[in-house]
Motif scaffolding. Structure first.
Motif, PDB file in Angstrom:
ATOM      1  N   TYR A  88       0.835  -1.210   0.000  1.00 56.62           N
ATOM      2  CA  TYR A  88       0.000   0.000   0.000  1.00 56.62           C
ATOM      3  C   TYR A  88       0.862   1.250   0.000  1.00 56.62           C
ATOM      4  CZ  TYR A  88      -2.916   3.803   1.715  1.00 56.62           C
ATOM      5  OH  TYR A  88      -3.538   5.029   1.870  1.00 56.62           O
ATOM      6  N   GLN A 156      -3.551 -10.201  -6.897  1.00 54.51           N
ATOM      7  CA  GLN A 156      -3.956  -9.014  -7.655  1.00 54.51           C
ATOM      8  C   GLN A 156      -4.259  -9.307  -9.119  1.00 54.51           C
ATOM      9  OE1 GLN A 156      -1.592  -5.389  -6.844  1.00 54.51           O
ATOM     10  NE2 GLN A 156      -0.647  -6.552  -5.202  1.00 54.51           N
ATOM     11  N   ASN A 175      -9.478  -6.205  -1.249  1.00 50.03           N
ATOM     12  CA  ASN A 175      -9.439  -5.449  -2.496  1.00 50.03           C
ATOM     13  C   ASN A 175     -10.141  -6.307  -3.545  1.00 50.03           C
ATOM     14  OD1 ASN A 175      -8.840  -3.459  -4.339  1.00 50.03           O
ATOM     15  ND2 ASN A 175      -6.736  -4.136  -4.683  1.00 50.03           N
ATOM     16  N   HIS A 179     -13.363  -2.377  -6.396  1.00 43.42           N
ATOM     17  CA  HIS A 179     -12.444  -1.370  -5.841  1.00 43.42           C
ATOM     18  C   HIS A 179     -11.309  -1.063  -6.809  1.00 43.42           C
ATOM     19  CE1 HIS A 179     -14.710  -1.793  -2.300  1.00 43.42           C
ATOM     20  NE2 HIS A 179     -14.029  -2.756  -1.697  1.00 43.42           N
ATOM     21  N   HIS A 180     -10.787  -2.106  -7.454  1.00 38.98           N
ATOM     22  CA  HIS A 180      -9.627  -1.890  -8.307  1.00 38.98           C
ATOM     23  C   HIS A 180     -10.004  -1.246  -9.638  1.00 38.98           C
ATOM     24  CE1 HIS A 180      -5.349  -2.312  -8.449  1.00 38.98           C
ATOM     25  NE2 HIS A 180      -5.377  -2.887  -9.650  1.00 38.98           N
ATOM     26  N   HIS A 183      -9.503   2.261  -9.064  1.00 42.56           N
ATOM     27  CA  HIS A 183      -8.084   2.631  -9.076  1.00 42.56           C
ATOM     28  C   HIS A 183      -7.565   2.839 -10.497  1.00 42.56           C
ATOM     29  CE1 HIS A 183      -3.945   2.888  -7.763  1.00 42.56           C
ATOM     30  NE2 HIS A 183      -3.612   1.952  -8.648  1.00 42.56           N
ATOM     31  N   ASN A 194      -7.790   3.894  -3.774  1.00 41.35           N
ATOM     32  CA  ASN A 194      -7.788   2.429  -3.675  1.00 41.35           C
ATOM     33  C   ASN A 194      -6.436   1.810  -4.067  1.00 41.35           C
ATOM     34  OD1 ASN A 194     -10.418   3.065  -3.131  1.00 41.35           O
ATOM     35  ND2 ASN A 194     -11.315   1.837  -4.761  1.00 41.35           N
ATOM     36  N   GLY A 196      -4.765  -0.436  -2.249  1.00 42.83           N
ATOM     37  CA  GLY A 196      -4.529  -1.715  -1.593  1.00 42.83           C
ATOM     38  C   GLY A 196      -4.121  -2.818  -2.554  1.00 42.83           C
ATOM     39  N   ILE A 200      -8.280  -3.980   1.479  1.00 41.51           N
ATOM     40  CA  ILE A 200      -8.707  -2.600   1.234  1.00 41.51           C
ATOM     41  C   ILE A 200      -8.719  -1.802   2.539  1.00 41.51           C
ATOM     42  CG2 ILE A 200     -11.210  -2.838   1.588  1.00 41.51           C
ATOM     43  CD1 ILE A 200      -9.443  -0.994  -1.347  1.00 41.51           C
ATOM     44  N   ASP A 203      -6.710   1.576   2.758  1.00 41.00           N
ATOM     45  CA  ASP A 203      -7.353   2.734   2.131  1.00 41.00           C
ATOM     46  C   ASP A 203      -8.441   3.301   3.022  1.00 41.00           C
ATOM     47  OD1 ASP A 203      -6.284   3.037  -0.753  1.00 41.00           O
ATOM     48  OD2 ASP A 203      -6.612   0.887  -0.566  1.00 41.00           O
ATOM     49  N   PHE A 209      -9.865   5.618   0.223  1.00 40.72           N
ATOM     50  CA  PHE A 209     -10.861   4.701  -0.333  1.00 40.72           C
ATOM     51  C   PHE A 209     -11.940   5.463  -1.102  1.00 40.72           C
ATOM     52  CE2 PHE A 209     -15.017   2.615  -0.019  1.00 40.72           C
ATOM     53  CZ  PHE A 209     -14.742   1.469  -0.738  1.00 40.72           C
TER      54      PHE A 209
END
Length: 345
Positions: A88, A156, A175, A179-180, A183, A194, A196, A200, A203, A209
């Motif tokens: 992060y 990820q 995450n 959420h991504h 980002h 975001n 993370g 998450i 954030d 966040f």
């Protein structure tokens, strides 16, 4: 060993996307570009040992304060939190420091959002991220750290997709794709949010966040409009270089390097939010029209290069340095050629 799983999940994403929307999850040109950048980012590992582990083991061997037992569950829980928190911090700094953003922006340069995008990585980023892991080497065994470093990266991969919507209560802790997606957006509400990796919670704790709201438009605020992997890696550095020399004053020149990518003289560290381009919803991704046979050629030739690349990884210890360098050169030449062909160049 993860490559077959990546391919299987990409195939599954395409199938689910076709069932859901009657369209494929990506484009040939952008997909080849993402995979080319992924291969390019791993080629230095063929020649050199991982700086992440080399530096970590050196600190562990010479400066560790105490040794947590590698077989204790609490060591594993602590390492999970430690690796993710460090990710992060580094990820956030990579967005807020211009010279680090020049490397990280490669990952954000796609205007599609799919599992191909997860593999779009920078050659240069790994040469700065290792510093942030070193405090853990004072007490966490390298073997446990190495495993969690891989867990964090592998997790990820799957969140780079549009076929998964919301995951209910898990959205509070993990995450997730939702959420991504934020980002990776260039909508003003998505910028610098975001960060993370697996979790998450960081954030939420540190105020970065943002929940997914209006439709996300992906890519950079100022699109690169290229599929050339070498240019995508190096053009941001060239931009910093030219801006550095064009900016008057020594302190301002340092700010070009170490403040945010939106900074300019007289502006806040991260730039002015009102200067972020407005999203109209009519944005069209860079997508030059090329003949169908050229797409077919690029796909087939790319598959051959993938086979050459995986073969190189599997036989690197038995090959001479000259052979390795020639193969790497041929791979780079081919990947660059694919990018130029997809641009009709």
């Amino acid at each position: 060993q993860s490559i077959p799983f990546f391919i299987a999940f990409i195939g599954l994403e395409f199938a689910v996307s076709w069932v859901q929307k009657r369209k494929l999850a990506g484009r040939i040109n952008d997909g080849i570009s993402s995979l080319s950048l992924g291969i390019l980012s791993r080629l230095p590992d063929v020649l050199f040992r991982s700086i992440d582990l080399i530096s970590y083991i050196y600190v562990w061997n010479n400066y560790r304060l105490f040794e947590l037992p590698w077989d204790s569950p609490w060591t594993w829980y602590l390492t999970l939190l430690g690796v993710d928190f460090v990710y992060y911090c580094f990820h956030r700094i990579s967005h807020e420091v211009n010279i680090l953003w020049a490397a990280h922006q490669v990952h954000h340069s796609s205007e599609d959002y799919n599992l191909f995008t997860a593999l779009r990585q920078s050659v240069l980023q790994k040469y700065t991220s290792w510093i942030f892991n070193l405090p853990m080497a004072l007490f966490i065994p390298p073997s446990v750290f190495a495993v969690h470093l891989q867990f964090n990266l592998l997790y990820q991969f799957w969140i780079h997709t549009e076929v998964v919507t919301k995951l209910g209560p898990l959205e509070w802790i993990l995450n997730t794709p939702s959420h991504h997606r934020v980002h990776h957006g260039r909508n003003p509400y998505c910028i610098d949010k975001n960060y993370g990796g697996t979790l998450i919670i960081w954030d939420r704790i540190f105020g970065t966040f943002e929940a997914e709201d209006e439709k996300v438009v992906y890519g950079l605020t100022h699109p690169v409009n290229s599929f050339d992997p070498i240019m995508l890696q190096l053009r941001p550095l060239a931009h910093i270089w030219s801006t550095f020399w064009a900016t008057p004053g020594f302190c301002n020149k340092l700010s070009v390097i170490f403040k945010g990518p939106g900074w300019g003289p007289g502006k806040p560290r991260l730039g002015l939010p009102e200067e972020i381009p407005v999203i109209t919803g009519k944005e069209v991704p860079f997508n030059p029209s090329v003949p169908a046979f050229l797409n077919c050629y690029a796909v087939v030739h790319f598959a051959i290069i993938m086979d050459l690349y995986t073969g190189l990884l599997g036989s690197v210890t038995t090959l001479s340095q000259v052979t390795i360098l020639l193969r790497i050169g041929f791979i780079i030449l081919s990947l660059t050629s694919f990018g130029l062909l997809m641009e009709n160049r």
